[in-house]
Motif scaffolding. Structure first.
Motif, mmCIF file in Angstrom:
data_model
loop_
_atom_site.group_PDB
_atom_site.id
_atom_site.type_symbol
_atom_site.label_atom_id
_atom_site.label_comp_id
_atom_site.label_asym_id
_atom_site.label_seq_id
_atom_site.Cartn_x
_atom_site.Cartn_y
_atom_site.Cartn_z
ATOM 1 N N SER A 151 31.792 34.380 35.609
ATOM 2 C CA SER A 151 30.458 34.958 35.506
ATOM 3 C C SER A 151 30.481 36.171 34.573
ATOM 4 C CB SER A 151 30.049 35.389 36.913
ATOM 5 O OG SER A 151 28.746 35.832 36.918
ATOM 6 N N ASN A 179 29.494 39.301 34.708
ATOM 7 C CA ASN A 179 29.856 40.657 35.154
ATOM 8 C C ASN A 179 31.164 40.690 35.912
ATOM 9 O OD1 ASN A 179 27.381 41.529 34.260
ATOM 10 N ND2 ASN A 179 26.411 40.951 36.187
ATOM 11 N N SER A 180 31.882 39.576 35.888
ATOM 12 C CA SER A 180 32.963 39.412 36.844
ATOM 13 C C SER A 180 34.328 39.583 36.195
ATOM 14 C CB SER A 180 32.827 38.017 37.451
ATOM 15 O OG SER A 180 33.921 37.708 38.238
ATOM 16 N N MET A 181 35.381 39.746 37.026
ATOM 17 C CA MET A 181 36.731 39.701 36.491
ATOM 18 C C MET A 181 37.469 38.476 37.033
ATOM 19 S SD MET A 181 38.372 42.887 38.500
ATOM 20 C CE MET A 181 38.711 42.701 40.235
ATOM 21 N N SER A 182 36.713 37.523 37.560
ATOM 22 C CA SER A 182 37.328 36.290 38.056
ATOM 23 C C SER A 182 37.131 35.179 37.058
ATOM 24 C CB SER A 182 36.684 35.881 39.389
ATOM 25 O OG SER A 182 36.807 36.915 40.319
#
Lengths: 613, 297
Positions: free
Chosen positions: A62, A64-67
């Motif tokens: 996604s 905004n994510s860090m995954s």
């Protein structure tokens, strides 16, 4: 006595010193002969991890994510040497050939050079510019996707404006099949560079992979000082160099002889004069673009053939993204008046293409344009889209994938392209009003990709508009559309009955308990692809409804649900004979044994089960 | 006359300068941790920073030092879910967020919110719930920013006295506020508080301040005065002394938890609410003990 001793001492010293200097002279000569740097300082090798991810074409995670996002490729590795599907790695959006089999996939462009395999890329900046000696990529899951590594002469952190941006290929190869999904350290032998670099570009092709590839880190090893005595190859004459080969033929050639009546008689083309025009056209149509441009310089006849607009109905400049500039477009302009399909994906970044060059090209060549691929074109601005909307009235396909620097206002111009059938807006910043305006006017839309469009506030309204205006919709990608609910989905299913592909991956607001998936299955009988990735509510009754109503189903992804058992999967596999892909990763009730059993019973289906250990 | 004035001016300037000189040095936290899991018969050595169902993290960033504790709600065990998975993953995610700089030091609630969001982005379907307490020291501004959701918490001790203490957030007895991810079939029945419901506070700290962050395993078994007594024994500010003190506090709480006659704070609270009980409260104990010191690389 003393004088004797001192004389003796003096003679001994002299002898020793003389032999010393002779010895030194010998060693230094030997040193020169063997090529070692005996007296020069040894160059220090610097090892660095990537400091920052500058640009990339797609990712799984996604915005905004860090995954599972591309930003994980910078810095030290988090997972390596473990193997598995972990959140701390960089994962691309697609793998295998599944997306190419979809209806929404664009047709390949003619004249794509055989050496060009890249599907995705990522650009990394390192702290210090070095002369690279090695580039290591730590791949932690399903390795083997990397097909090209390139280096740039530009320092992205320097304050000075870029003077001469050169990209050199450090390594390139065809995609090869790697049988194991286990982690590996990929370190191909790279060519030597004549300039220091701290900007590396990695290009990947995942078509031979069984699942998503995941990258953990990239290590750049190099020397700060230029290697002096090391042999470096002469700079290769890069066949991708278009700018040189676009020069117009000025000399009319020596093949003419003036006849008595003053007319030029074309005498010197030999058997080429006997061949029909169409045959030479056919022969020349097999050449790649740089060869075509070089052939124009040979003689007037071939110049005429190679500049014939019929050779430029389809033009793919993506393989030559590193060399394309305004000048190149300018040279090609004259030949592209009949252009129908244009691929400028990945081109023009870092100032290579500007509004002026682009507009003049589009004004000259946009009249018959049907398909325009502009994926990752960061040079695009609002005026560029305005130009497109004005010069390409017949445009049917527009791809603005990953143009995330494009201002939201720019998308309003797309609503003027009323013949649009395929629109890709993956990872763009389009807003709700522009989207609704496009849907109001572009009623012939067949394929729409709104994956990761985070600026659209209410997807229910968008879905409802689609149901009303775009009834011939065949494929819809709503990957990671956070706020789509069962209301919007119900309207979509009722209005767009011809939908064949629907990607609802990571849409967490859809609840199976509302019956929305069952309603979907009953309404969309032509469904061929359905992604319900990470929707934790998908249950057995949903699968059974799909089995009962969607016999054409080919791709299904139900990753991460705990509520689907093997019995409903069996029913699905029996009812859908065309099923090719079934992703049951992280489905708690479907363990490895069940997967193996199902694979044995249904050998045509690729059943995917990812793992973290 | 003239020289008196000029001298006077010089002296005044020096005095005022000395009084108002703001400390331009960066601060940091020297932190040690200790804990005990409730049921040591299990004997499973959890890797990293987990004590039973509790988890914690200590992370450093250029701009801030961040600590956190999370107490996994044990009730999930009855439904086949390992409670330590949620708290452990939550804390590891917070640590990663801090290390990558994806946070604002003055907004610790943001760390919780981002971490919870990241848990939902995991392909693996995580289940469970936990409390959380995050403590951030902004190096430059010398301010401590905290966020607390549930019944874990922190104490700030200065000069032998408690100057700040977090409040417990409870819905009802033994049911603290908690972050949770529930299975879809139990969506409405499971308590799930938003990260925004966390209490937050910010205040200045001084060199030598002691910050104790712990789960309810400590606070339910050791009253404030006993904790202060242990902290008085902390003379030096090096890591080994802090580690020793943290250990002694955790050990004491662990012993008291299993004392059936001891009137623990938990038993006291129960009595106040009409339940006639005595004794300690066996629970996972996690203690993070920090001292505010000067920043050294």
């Amino acid at each position: 006595m003393l004088t004797l001793l001192s004389m003796f001492y003096y003679i001994c010293l002299r002898r020793r010193s003389r032999s010393g200097t002779r010895g030194e002279a010998l060693t230094s000569r030997r040193a020169v002969e063997s090529g070692h740097r005996a007296t020069l300082p040894i160059s220090v090798e610097v090892e660095q991890y990537a400091k920052e991810v500058l640009d990339f074409s797609s990712h799984y995670g996604s915005e905004n994510s860090m995954s599972y996002t591309m930003w994980n490729l910078a810095g030290m590795p988090n997972v390596y040497p473990s193997s598995g599907d972990f959140t701390q790695t960089a994962v691309f959006r697609a793998y295998g050939t599944w997306w190419e089999q979809c209806v929404s996939a664009p047709l390949p462009f003619r004249r794509t050079p055989k050496a060009f395999h890249s599907q995705d890329y990522i650009e990394l900046a390192f702290e210090e510019p070095v002369y690279p000696t090695a580039v290591e990529v730590l791949e932690t899951y399903h390795p083997g996707a990397i097909v090209q590594i390139m280096a740039c002469s530009l320092n992205p952190f320097s304050q000075n404006p870029p003077t001469d941006v050169r990209w050199e290929v450090l390594w390139a190869e065809e995609p090869t099949r790697v049988l194991t999904p286990q982690a590996r350290q990929f370190s191909p032998s790279i060519t030597q560079l004549s300039f220091p670099t701290n900007l590396i570009r990695v290009e990947v092709n995942s078509s031979l992979l069984k699942y998503y590839t995941e990258l953990d880190a990239v290590v750049l090893r190099g020397q700060k000082e230029r290697p002096i005595l090391s042999l470096y190859k002469m700079p290769r004459i890069d066949i991708c160099d278009l700018s040189d080969s676009d020069e117009e033929l000025s000399d009319p050639g020596v093949s003419f002889r003036q006849a008595g009546d003053g007319k030029h008689i074309n005498l010197g083309n030999g058997y080429f004069d006997k061949l029909p025009y169409e045959l030479i056209q056919l022969i020349v149509s097999h050449l790649t673009l740089p060869d075509l441009c070089r052939l124009t310089q040979t003689c007037k006849l071939l110049h005429q053939h190679c500049c014939d607009p019929l050779q430029y109905i389809q033009l793919s400049l993506q393989p030559y993204w590193a060399r394309l500039s305004d000048t190149s477009l300018g040279h090609l302009q004259g030949r592209c008046t009949l252009l129908q399909r244009l691929n400028l994906s990945w081109t023009g970044n870092r100032g290579a293409l500007t509004l002026t060059g682009f507009s003049s090209f589009m004004k000259a060549c946009g009249g018959s344009l049907v398909c325009l691929e502009l994926s990752c074109c960061h040079f695009l601005s609002e005026p560029c889209l305005e130009v497109i909307s004005q010069t390409c009235p017949g445009l049917q396909e527009l791809n603005l994938s990953s143009c995330d620097r494009l201002h939201p206002q720019a998308f309003t111009h797309i609503s003027k392209l009323t013949r649009l059938r395929r629109l890709v807006l993956y990872r763009t910043k389009i807003e709700q009003t522009a989207m609704l305006s496009i849907l109001t006017f572009c009623i012939e839309l067949r394929h729409l990709n709104l994956g990761s469009c985070v600026m659209i506030e209410d997807y229910d309204v968008v879905a409802s508009m689609l149901a009303v205006r775009c009834r011939s919709l065949r494929s819809l990608d709503l990957w990671r559309c956070r706020n789509l609910t069962e209301r919007g989905l119900a309207e979509l299913a009722a209005g767009c009955r011809l939908l064949e592909e629907l990607d609802l991956g990571w849409c967490s607001t859809l609840q199976s308990s509302s019956g929305c998936f069952q309603h979907l299955a009953r309404n969309l009988q032509c469904l061929r692809k359905l992604f319900l990735t990470a929707n934790r509510t998908v249950c057995d009754s949903d699968i059974e409804e799909l089995a009962a109503n969607c016999p054409a189903l080919q791709h299904l992804d139900i990753l991460g649900t705990r509520m689907v058992s093997s019995s409903s999967l069996r029913k699905l596999l029996q009812a859908c004979p065309k099923l090719l892909l079934l992703d049951v990763s992280f489905c708690a009730q479907v363990d490895a044994r069940i997967v193996q059993e199902l694979c044995g019973l249904f050998p045509n289906v690729a059943i995917k089960k990812s793992f973290t250990q | 006359m003239f020289s008196v004035l000029s001298y006077g001016r010089l002296v005044t300037r020096a005095v005022i300068g000395g009084l108002s000189q703001t400390d331009s040095r960066d601060y940091s936290l020297v932190t040690a941790r200790c804990g005990f899991e409730k049921d040591f018969r299990k004997g499973i050595l959890k890797k990293g920073m987990c004590y039973g169902d509790d988890a914690c993290f200590i992370a450093r960033h250029r701009s801030a030092d961040v600590l956190g504790v999370a107490d996994g709600v044990g009730g999930w065990r009855d439904y086949g879910v390992d409670p330590s998975q949620f708290s452990g993953t939550l804390m590891k995610t917070c640590e990663r967020l801090v290390k990558e700089g994806r946070f604002v030091p003055s907004n610790p609630v943001g760390v919780l919110t981002s971490s919870y969001y990241e848990l939902l982005q995991n392909k693996v379907p995580l289940l469970g719930s936990s409390t959380a307490c995050i403590v951030v020291l902004d190096r430059r501004s010398h301010r401590l920013h905290t966020a607390n959701l549930g019944d874990s918490g922190f104490l700030v001790v200065r000069g032998g006295e408690v100057v700040h203490r977090s409040d417990e957030q409870q819905h009802y007895f033994n049911t603290p506020f908690q972050l949770s991810i529930a299975p879809p079939e139990a969506e409405g029945a499971v308590l799930s508080d938003s990260p925004d419901a966390a209490d937050s506070s910010s205040f200045d700290v001084q060199l030598g301040d002691i910050i104790l962050t712990a789960t309810d395993g400590l606070f339910d078994n050791m009253p404030e005065h006993m904790i202060l007594q242990e902290l008085k024994k902390l003379k030096k500010t090096n890591y080994e002394s802090i580690q020793q003190t943290a250990r002694s506090i955790a050990e004491q709480a662990h012993v008291l938890a299993y004392d059936p006659n001891y009137m623990s704070p938990f038993a006291q609270f129960a009595c106040d609410n009409g339940l006639n009980v005595r004794g300690g409260k066996p629970d996972d104990i996690t203690v993070l003990l920090s001292i505010v010191a000067e920043y050294t690389d």
